[in-house]
Write a protein that holds these residues in place. Structure first.
Motif, PDB file in Angstrom:
ATOM      1  N   GLU A  10      84.783  -4.638  45.385  1.00 20.07           N
ATOM      2  CA  GLU A  10      86.207  -3.983  44.613  1.00 20.07           C
ATOM      3  C   GLU A  10      87.199  -5.009  45.442  1.00 20.07           C
ATOM      4  OE1 GLU A  10      86.287  -0.484  43.360  1.00 20.07           O
ATOM      5  OE2 GLU A  10      84.907  -1.462  41.535  1.00 20.07           O
ATOM      6  N   LYS A  11      86.704  -4.319  46.792  1.00 21.01           N
ATOM      7  CA  LYS A  11      87.268  -5.146  48.581  1.00 21.01           C
ATOM      8  C   LYS A  11      88.167  -5.890  48.240  1.00 21.01           C
ATOM      9  CE  LYS A  11      88.867  -2.629  52.367  1.00 21.01           C
ATOM     10  NZ  LYS A  11      88.239  -1.974  54.097  1.00 21.01           N
ATOM     11  N   ASN A  13      87.247  -8.754  46.491  1.00 21.33           N
ATOM     12  CA  ASN A  13      88.260  -9.090  44.930  1.00 21.33           C
ATOM     13  C   ASN A  13      89.004  -9.116  45.385  1.00 21.33           C
ATOM     14  OD1 ASN A  13      85.815  -9.921  44.106  1.00 21.33           O
ATOM     15  ND2 ASN A  13      85.145  -8.496  42.566  1.00 21.33           N
ATOM     16  N   GLN A  14      89.446  -7.982  45.702  1.00 18.46           N
ATOM     17  CA  GLN A  14      90.670  -7.990  46.213  1.00 18.46           C
ATOM     18  C   GLN A  14      91.734  -8.834  47.078  1.00 18.46           C
ATOM     19  OE1 GLN A  14      91.273  -3.387  46.640  1.00 18.46           O
ATOM     20  NE2 GLN A  14      91.312  -3.413  44.765  1.00 18.46           N
ATOM     21  N   ARG A  15      90.894  -9.076  48.179  1.00 17.19           N
ATOM     22  CA  ARG A  15      90.828  -9.854  49.219  1.00 17.19           C
ATOM     23  C   ARG A  15      91.490 -11.235  48.683  1.00 17.19           C
ATOM     24  NH1 ARG A  15      87.736  -7.477  54.288  1.00 17.19           N
ATOM     25  NH2 ARG A  15      89.205  -4.982  54.610  1.00 17.19           N
ATOM     26  N   GLN A  17      92.092 -12.293  45.594  1.00 15.02           N
ATOM     27  CA  GLN A  17      93.335 -11.906  44.587  1.00 15.02           C
ATOM     28  C   GLN A  17      94.552 -12.451  45.812  1.00 15.02           C
ATOM     29  OE1 GLN A  17      93.286 -12.955  41.273  1.00 15.02           O
ATOM     30  NE2 GLN A  17      90.949 -12.906  41.629  1.00 15.02           N
ATOM     31  N   SER A  18      94.367 -11.546  46.695  1.00 16.76           N
ATOM     32  CA  SER A  18      95.850 -11.448  47.696  1.00 16.76           C
ATOM     33  C   SER A  18      96.360 -13.303  48.433  1.00 16.76           C
ATOM     34  CB  SER A  18      95.771 -10.223  48.932  1.00 16.76           C
ATOM     35  OG  SER A  18      95.667  -9.410  48.364  1.00 16.76           O
TER      36      SER A  18
END
Length: 415
Positions: A10-11, A13-15, A17-18
Motif C-alpha cells: 500500500e505504501k 502504491n501511494q508513492r 501515485q505521488s
C-alpha cells in the motif's frame, strides 16, 4: 500475504501515485506515455532513486522527454535491415529464468560509418524488441558485448559506455547482467579507471571465451562456424610426414595421432636397457619420468664426441674433452629435490602494486565471472538466424514484413 507485506504494498502504491501526480503537473501525459508509465515502471524508477518521490518523478519526466526525442514509437525493423541481416544486434534467446539475452556483435569500423545517433536508435530498437518478448513477471534482460572484432580498446570503450549509460539512465532496473567478451588487450587498464564512476559496473563482467574452449559441456559447439574459426582444424592441412616416435640415447619424443591444439607431443624418459645407453637410462628407473628436470634434461648430442666412448676411458675423456656433466644415479626410491633458481622479489620502489595485490581475491573474482557466464555461453556460440530474430518482433517493430506476414496468416486462417 501478511499484514507487513500488505502495508508495504500500500505504501508503494501511494508513492507510485505521488510520482505520477508530480509528472502530470508539468504537462499532461499522452496515451503512449500513459502506457509506458505503468505501476511496475514507476516502481523501477523509485527503486533506482532510493524511494525518493521527487527524484523519481524528475527522472521519469527526463526519460519521457528522451523517448520522445529518439522516437521510440516510430522504430521499425526496415530502418535497420542491414544490421539485422549481418547480426550486429539481436536477441539470441531466453535463459532459464525466461530473461531475453541480447548480443551486440559490432566490428571495428562500425563507429566510422555510423553516427552516435544511429547507434542509439539501433540499441533502443533491440532493447524494445527484448522487452516486448518478456513474459508477464519478467522485467530484466542480459547483455552480451562481443568485442572480439575490435583491435582498439578506446573505440570499443566508447561504444560500451554509451550502451551502459542508455541502459542505466533510461531503462533502470532492467539489466540483470552484462558480459564483455574477448576485449582488446588494453581494455582492462581502461576499465579499471572507468569502472568506479560507472553506475552498472557491478553488473558488468569481463570474460574470455578461450577459458571455455576445453569445457566438456560444450563440445557440441565445435561444428558451428564461429567455434571452428577459433580452433586448429587438422583436417584442413594435408601432411605428408609420418606420425610416430623418435628416440635418442636418453629420451623419446612422441607425436600423438590425435592432434591437440596446445601440445601434440610429449617427452618421456626411455627405459631401454640396451648397452648403448648412457647415464641414468642404463637401467630401468623406478621413478620413470619423474627424473626429468632442468638439471638432467640434456641430450648427449650437445656433449663432446667422447660421450659414446666406453666407460673405462672416462679419465682420458675428462682430461682431453670438456663434456656436459651427467647427473648422479639415484639410489632406491629417494625423492629427487631440484633447487630451481628463485626469481628475486621486486622492491617497493620498483613495483608498489605487488605489495598490495590480493591474489586470492582476484582468482575468486575471475572464477565467479567464469561461472556466471557459463549459462550464457550457448547464446554466444549459437549461430545467428535472421528469421528467428524477426519472428520475435511484434508489430510495429517488425516493420512491413511482420505486418504483411500477420495479415497473410489471418487471411489463410479464414479460408
Amino acid at each position: 500475504m501478511g499484514k507487513k507485506d500488505q502495508w508495504t504494498e500500500e505504501k508503494m502504491n501511494q508513492r507510485v501515485q505521488s510520482v505520477l501526480q508530480l509528472v502530470k503537473k508539468q504537462s499532461p501525459l499522452t496515451p503512449k506515455h500513459e502506457n509506458f508509465c505503468s505501476n511496475a515502471c514507476v516502481e523501477r524508477f523509485l527503486r533506482a532513486k532510493g524511494d525518493n518521490v521527487k527524484k523519481a518523478a524528475k527522472h521519469l519526466r527526463a526519460c519521457l522527454a528522451w523517448r520522445e526525442n529518439v522516437g521510440t514509437e516510430n522504430l521499425i525493423a526496415d530502418e535497420f535491415s542491414t544490421e539485422i541481416a549481418e547480426g550486429v544486434a539481436y536477441i539470441a534467446g531466453h535463459d532459464e529464468e525466461s530473461r531475453p539475452v541480447m548480443v551486440l556483435r559490432m566490428k571495428q569500423d562500425y563507429p566510422k560509418f555510423h553516427s552516435p545517433k544511429q547507434f542509439t536508435r539501433l540499441l533502443v530498437f533491440t532493447l524494445e524488441v527484448a522487452i516486448s518478448t518478456m513474459s508477464k513477471n519478467i522485467e530484466m534482460f542480459v547483455l552480451l558485448f562481443d568485442a572480439s572484432f575490435f583491435r582498439s580498446a578506446s573505440a570499443f570503450m566508447n561504444l560500451l559506455l554509451a550502451a551502459l549509460r542508455i541502459v542505466g539512465e533510461y531503462y533502470p532496473g532492467r539489466l540483470h547482467k552484462a558480459f564483455v567478451i574477448d576485449p582488446p588487450s588494453l581494455f582492462s587498464y581502461l576499465w579499471k579507471g572507468v569502472r568506479p564512476f560507472l553506475e552498472l559496473s557491478t553488473a558488468t563482467m569481463v570474460v574470455s571465451s578461450l577459458d571455455y574452449e576445453e569445457s566438456l559441456e560444450f563440445n557440441g559447439f565445435t561444428s558451428y562456424p564461429r567455434e571452428s574459426s577459433l580452433r586448429f582444424d587438422p583436417s584442413s592441412i594435408k601432411s605428408t610426414a609420418e606420425i610416430g616416435s623418435c628416440s635418442s640415447s636418453r629420451f623419446s619424443f612422441t607425436v600423438s595421432h590425435h592432434f591437440d591444439s596446445l601440445k601434440p607431443w610429449y617427452l618421456t624418459l626411455t627405459t631401454d636397457t640396451s648397452s648403448s645407453k648412457v647415464g641414468p637410462t642404463a637401467s630401468p628407473s623406478p621413478l620413470g619420468p619423474a627424473l626429468i628436470s632442468p638439471l638432467n634434461a640434456r641430450s648427449l648430442s650437445f656433449a663432446s664426441s667422447a660421450a659414446g666412448t666406453p666407460s673405462g676411458n672416462i679419465s682420458m675423456r675428462k682430461s682431453l674433452f670438456p663434456s656436459t656433466p651427467l647427473p648422479q644415479r639415484s639410489k632406491g626410491f629417494e625423492s629427487v629435490k631440484v633447487n630451481h633458481p628463485r626469481t628475486p622479489r621486486p622492491s617497493f620502489l620498483q613495483s608498489p602494486a605487488m605489495f598490495f595485490r590480493r591474489d586470492g581475491h582476484v582468482s575468486t573474482k575471475a572464477e565467479k565471472s567464469r561461472e556466471s557466464f557459463l549459462p550464457y555461453l550457448r547464446f554466444y556460440r549459437r549461430p545467428y538466424d535472421e528469421m528467428i530474430y524477426r519472428s520475435m518482433m511484434r508489430p510495429p517493430l517488425g516493420g512491413l514484413i511482420s505486418i504483411v506476414k500477420r495479415r497473410h496468416m489471418s487471411v489463410s486462417q479464414r479460408f
